[in-house]
Each structure stands twice: as C-alpha cells, then as structure tokens.
Design a protein around this motif. Sequence first.
Motif, PDB file in Angstrom:
ATOM      1  N   ARG A 129      10.853 -18.274  29.393  1.00  0.00           N
ATOM      2  CA  ARG A 129       9.891 -17.228  29.074  1.00  0.00           C
ATOM      3  C   ARG A 129      10.049 -16.069  30.049  1.00  0.00           C
ATOM      4  N   VAL A 130       9.957 -14.846  29.513  1.00  0.00           N
ATOM      5  CA  VAL A 130      10.024 -13.638  30.332  1.00  0.00           C
ATOM      6  C   VAL A 130       8.657 -12.969  30.292  1.00  0.00           C
ATOM      7  N   PRO A 131       7.874 -13.049  31.366  1.00  0.00           N
ATOM      8  CA  PRO A 131       6.541 -12.424  31.356  1.00  0.00           C
ATOM      9  C   PRO A 131       6.647 -10.904  31.307  1.00  0.00           C
ATOM     10  N   THR A 132       5.880 -10.302  30.424  1.00  0.00           N
ATOM     11  CA  THR A 132       5.817  -8.847  30.361  1.00  0.00           C
ATOM     12  C   THR A 132       4.512  -8.306  30.931  1.00  0.00           C
ATOM     13  N   ARG A 133       3.526  -9.197  31.121  1.00  0.00           N
ATOM     14  CA  ARG A 133       2.234  -8.827  31.721  1.00  0.00           C
ATOM     15  C   ARG A 133       1.849  -9.923  32.711  1.00  0.00           C
ATOM     16  N   GLU A 134       1.121  -9.523  33.760  1.00  0.00           N
ATOM     17  CA  GLU A 134       0.635 -10.522  34.713  1.00  0.00           C
ATOM     18  C   GLU A 134      -0.328 -11.485  34.043  1.00  0.00           C
ATOM     19  N   ASP A 135      -1.126 -10.979  33.141  1.00  0.00           N
ATOM     20  CA  ASP A 135      -2.055 -11.816  32.379  1.00  0.00           C
ATOM     21  C   ASP A 135      -1.377 -12.205  31.071  1.00  0.00           C
ATOM     22  N   SER A 136      -0.904 -13.450  30.985  1.00  0.00           N
ATOM     23  CA  SER A 136      -0.153 -13.878  29.814  1.00  0.00           C
ATOM     24  C   SER A 136      -0.970 -13.816  28.539  1.00  0.00           C
ATOM     25  N   THR A 137      -2.293 -13.904  28.655  1.00  0.00           N
ATOM     26  CA  THR A 137      -3.122 -13.850  27.447  1.00  0.00           C
ATOM     27  C   THR A 137      -3.168 -12.442  26.868  1.00  0.00           C
ATOM     28  N   ASP A 138      -2.748 -11.456  27.685  1.00  0.00           N
ATOM     29  CA  ASP A 138      -2.789 -10.066  27.230  1.00  0.00           C
ATOM     30  C   ASP A 138      -1.437  -9.613  26.677  1.00  0.00           C
ATOM     31  N   GLU A 139      -0.442 -10.503  26.702  1.00  0.00           N
ATOM     32  CA  GLU A 139       0.893 -10.131  26.211  1.00  0.00           C
ATOM     33  C   GLU A 139       0.882  -9.956  24.699  1.00  0.00           C
ATOM     34  N   ASN A 140       1.584  -8.931  24.244  1.00  0.00           N
ATOM     35  CA  ASN A 140       1.743  -8.707  22.805  1.00  0.00           C
ATOM     36  C   ASN A 140       3.024  -7.918  22.593  1.00  0.00           C
ATOM     37  N   VAL A 141       4.155  -8.645  22.570  1.00  0.00           N
ATOM     38  CA  VAL A 141       5.460  -8.005  22.390  1.00  0.00           C
ATOM     39  C   VAL A 141       5.633  -7.670  20.914  1.00  0.00           C
ATOM     40  N   LEU A 142       5.904  -6.404  20.645  1.00  0.00           N
ATOM     41  CA  LEU A 142       5.994  -5.927  19.262  1.00  0.00           C
ATOM     42  C   LEU A 142       7.420  -5.905  18.725  1.00  0.00           C
ATOM     43  N   GLY A 143       8.393  -5.683  19.600  1.00  0.00           N
ATOM     44  CA  GLY A 143       9.771  -5.594  19.118  1.00  0.00           C
ATOM     45  C   GLY A 143      10.766  -5.558  20.248  1.00  0.00           C
ATOM     46  N   ILE A 144      12.011  -5.837  19.945  1.00  0.00           N
ATOM     47  CA  ILE A 144      13.109  -5.783  20.914  1.00  0.00           C
ATOM     48  C   ILE A 144      14.326  -5.166  20.231  1.00  0.00           C
ATOM     49  N   ALA A 145      15.198  -4.562  21.030  1.00  0.00           N
ATOM     50  CA  ALA A 145      16.417  -3.954  20.489  1.00  0.00           C
ATOM     51  C   ALA A 145      17.485  -3.957  21.566  1.00  0.00           C
ATOM     52  N   PRO A 146      18.743  -4.215  21.209  1.00  0.00           N
ATOM     53  CA  PRO A 146      19.824  -4.180  22.205  1.00  0.00           C
ATOM     54  C   PRO A 146      20.052  -2.752  22.690  1.00  0.00           C
TER      55      PRO A 146
END
Length: 643
Positions: A129-146
């Motif tokens: 897992r790659v955390p994008t926010r300190e608060d994992s409950t607040d994470e909401n990754v919408l998209g990724i692109a190379p």
Amino acid sequence: MERLPTGRGVLSTTFLSVLITVGPLWLVTQPAKAQWESFREVWRWARFTTESGLPSDRVIDVVETPNGTVWAVTQAGIAWYDGFRWTAIRDKHGIPALSPKCIAPHSHDSVLVVVREHLYAGGKKGFQRVPTREDSTDENVLGIAPYGVGKSLVLEVHGLYLYENNRLERIALPSNPMTDGQPNLWRSKSGFVWVSTYDGLYRWDGSVWSLHIRAATTTLSIKAVVEDSFGNGVAAVALPQGSQGLWEWSRGVPARRSRTERSALVQSLETAPNGDVFAAYEPGNIRIRQRGVWRALDPVVSEMQNTLMLRFRSNGDLWVGTEKGLFLFKSSSQRWTYRRYPFADLRNGVHEICRTSDGSLWLGTLRGLEIIRPDGGVVHVEAINGRVLNRITGILEDDDRNVWICSGASFEGAFRWDGRAWKHFGQREGLDAPRVHKIRKDRRGRLWFLGMSVLYNDPKQPGAFMYENGRFERWGTREGLVNGRIYGFAETPDGALWFATYGGISRWRNGTWKHWTQDEGLRAERERINTLAADSNGTVWFANESSGLGYIDGNDEVHFLTTSDGLINNEIREIRVDEEGALWISTRGGLCSYRDGIWSRFDTNTGLITLRLWEVLPAKDKVYVGSPGSGLTILNRAEPRYP
C-alpha cells in the motif's frame, strides 16, 4: 551451353534461350494494417478466460509494463501473463482481490493499482500500500496515469501528485477534480495529461494547464479521452445531456461536438497506430473514425461483441476486454505470405522447391524454372538449349553447389547448372530414364535420380539411378526393386536405402532386400507410394495419397495415422522432415506438422488461403509450400508466438 544468373555466374541474356523476368506478380502479405476487415480472420484471434487463469471473464482493462509484462484488470481482481497462462493476484499478495478502479504501468516490471480508493504498488511478487494521506480514512484516489519509466501521476480528491521513488510530490491543479465515479485522469499517446475537473477538461503539457472543453452551465462527466501523436483527439462526454457524445479536435482547432456521434453509452475509446479512432458502445456497437468520417464496424465479429475495453499495442495488435473473456487480435502477424501471378499463369503451379546454399529459392513450375535471388531479383527460364522445359518436378543442389533439375512429365534425363552453363544428362551419359520424377541425395552425398516411363503401365520402368564420381548406376527390378517406377527415396541412420515405388516400398540394407506390399500391411491400391521420408530415429514415413500417414517402425511393422488421429487430411502429397525432427505434410486439405505425438494443423481457420497443396520444403525460418495453381505459400516460423 546456357548462361544463367546465380551467385556464381554473371547474367548474360545472349546465351539464354528464354529469360523472363517477373512481370505482373502479386506478393501478398496479410493484412494491411488499415484493413480492419481482417477482424474476420479467425486465426488472428487468441482468447483468454478463467480457464487460462484469469480471475474473471469480465475484463475491464489491460496494460503492459516497459519490460513487456501484460496485466489484466477483471471484475474479480488482476492477473499477469507469462506467455502461456495468467497468474491471478490474490489477497495473500498484499492487495484485495477485488475489481480495481484503475491500473497503470509504473517501472520496468511493476504497476500501480487503485482498489477501494487506496493506491497499491507492486508486481509479480506482491504489492504494498502507498499512503497518499496521513489519515488513511480520508484517502480517495481518483485515478492514475503513467508519466515515464518509474514515474506516475496520482490524482487524489485533494490534489494531483507525481509518484517517484516511493515519494509523492504535489502538482498544482487549475480546478478541483471531478468525483462523479468516472475515470478522470488520462495520459494520451500525444504525451499530454488530461484531467476532468468541475470547470471542464484540462490539458497539461508538463508546465501549463489549458482548458480544452469548458463546462458552461453545469459540470461535465467525461468517460474517456484519447489523442494521437499528431494532435487529433476525441473525448466521450456522458453528461449533461446537451453535451453528450463525442467531442473532436485537431491541432490548432478547438474541440467541437460531433454531428453524428451523440450517444452517451461509450464504453471505451482508443486510437490505432495509423490514426484511426475506435469507439465501443454499451449495446455492442463499434464505430471507427477513418480520415475524419465515422462508420460502423459491420458486422461486429464475435470476439468484439460485448466489448468493455479496447487497447492497441505499439505494433498494431489489439486487446479487447469483453464480458466473456479477453481477446488479442494479432494485426501485426506476418504468419503467411503468398507469391503468385495473375489467374491462369502456369507459373502458379509450383511442383518443386529448393533453397540453394547462396540463399536463392528455385521453384519448379508448370512453365519452367523460376529462381528468386536473395536480393529479390527473379529469373524465369522456359527453355534450355532450345528445349522447352514446361513442368519441372525435381530440383536439387549437390555437394559441389551444382543445381540439377528434372521433369517427370516433360523431358527425359536431367539438366545440371554448374554456375556457368547448363549441361544435359541422358541415355548417352548413363541416365537411361524417359522421365526423372525427383532427385534426392543420400548421406554420402550421392545423387539418386528417380526414374519412370512415360506410361504408368509400361512394364519396362527404368528404376533409380545412383550418380557418383561422374557415373550413373542403375537400381531397377533386376537389381531387386519391387517396381521400377520410383516416386521417393530416403536413407535411414543405419545406412539402409528406402525406395517408394508404384509396386510398394523396397529397402536395401546390409546386402539384403525387403519389400512391403499389401500383404505386408500397405493400404495402397496397386501399392503406389507417392512420397517417403526418414527421420533421425530411423522411422520411415510414407503416403499413397489416400490412406493417411503411414510409417514403418523399428520392427518392420506398418502403421497408419489418419484424420481420426489428428491428421488434417488423408490425401497426402508430400512428406518432409525438418532439422528439429518434425514432419511437414502437405495434403489436399491443408498443411500439417507432426512431432512427438503433437499435431499442428494449418487451414483456412489459421490463415491459409489455399487448401490443395503440393510440394513442401521446411527450412529453419520458413516453410515453403507449392500448389497446383495458387502459387507459393510461405509460413513464417520466426514469428514470435507471444502471446
């Protein structure tokens, strides 16, 4: 004496009785990449399902990492392909075995995956897992692109990030990203990055954002964005209703709503390497834009029905994700090439094929001899010393690089080309054969001329003639052959000489003859054996044109393999053994190969366009196949079989 151009001589038309270079000639390589009609060629499709290892038959996306590993996204999770089977990633590999929201290639052998709005990085050995926010409950990754090897863009509800070396670096966005559940981050083949925001569709060139499609009165819901390297692009808009459909643009021309493509039910957009744009719609329709004009793909082949995703590879191959599995259309395949003249040209009848040591291809046709040089130059010889050749049935290069030709239907004896001139060998030289059907070479380099009379029922058939040290020696019925009309010859590793004749099979070994006729198990009417070959194990293979593939084992027992065993057709014309020990069999119903109990069959379902075949010559890189009137067919053995 005749002069002929080869690698050892110089072209001199003065000495050629008849020399015809290539006139109208059709060299056919299938298919041209823009001819999407080739979707109907069944042999170009490969199908993968749960039986192949996929977690689910419902395939939503496919990506390929820089090192060539293929990853598939299905309703039940992701899987990677090893060239033979798919390996599913399970919960134990560090990522939930659920349908991901999106996937993107990252480094040489790894991918980024979004599952339940969380970001995961990994590969074949597992994920983290790659955390994008300190608060994992607040994470909401919408998209990724190379964004290059080892670099990826990650769109999170709170902003856009560049992910590199396990670090996230924030990139300023011009507006808040859309959170409508649709894909909202893309990188097109033009290299630009596209983001769907509440203000509309933005494009990023790496430093500056520009608004490409404005959301005028209400927000835009965008399903897909594509743009080719020339700046021609298409976006699929789902909402609002007044903007639904495809929006199109070109370099320097702003995006405008299409006049014809106004359905909101787009499942997938994709650009082909040649610039064509494909749009797959939810009811099962597929539309193609070629030179700015949209048309329906009609009919939609079964492999493209219920399409969820279209992805072109750089070589033109197409991945198609559907409700019933993943399909690969091999547009780049060069499996078959065909060499033929316009209809009714007698040169399309190819009865013998020989590849000489200088790389030239010699063809025996119904209209003489054709020589194809490695540089593409072609010479056609219809007559030698004023003698018209017509049908050529035998060609062979000896150990001194002389090339011999013969005919079982047109002229007596044989001709030899020594690199400078032609010479005829006939009765005066000791080759007392009204016709010579084939020329074969044994393990000692001796040549065997397989003779026959003009008439089948002539009781005075000439037999075979062995040529060594400039002299011919007859092997006929007086010497022990069961019949003097010879069709095939082979030598097994134990030194035994085998002859296929009009009266059965004869073997000379250790000074003793043995014969096989109907009494010994042959099925041939009148015991006519028209072709014979020996493999490295000492097994002798033969055929009589109607009874299938026969063979004689080490105990001298006769066996047969037919269509019920896997043979493509029981009417066999020629059998050859390649360097790897595989049999290649030409029939009236296609081409077949056999090795270690495994059959490979080539017919119209695998791309072959003519089923009635004649002579076959397997080489290391290609298999050459002649035909009675459809020219030369060439199977490319070097084509990669992946996937």
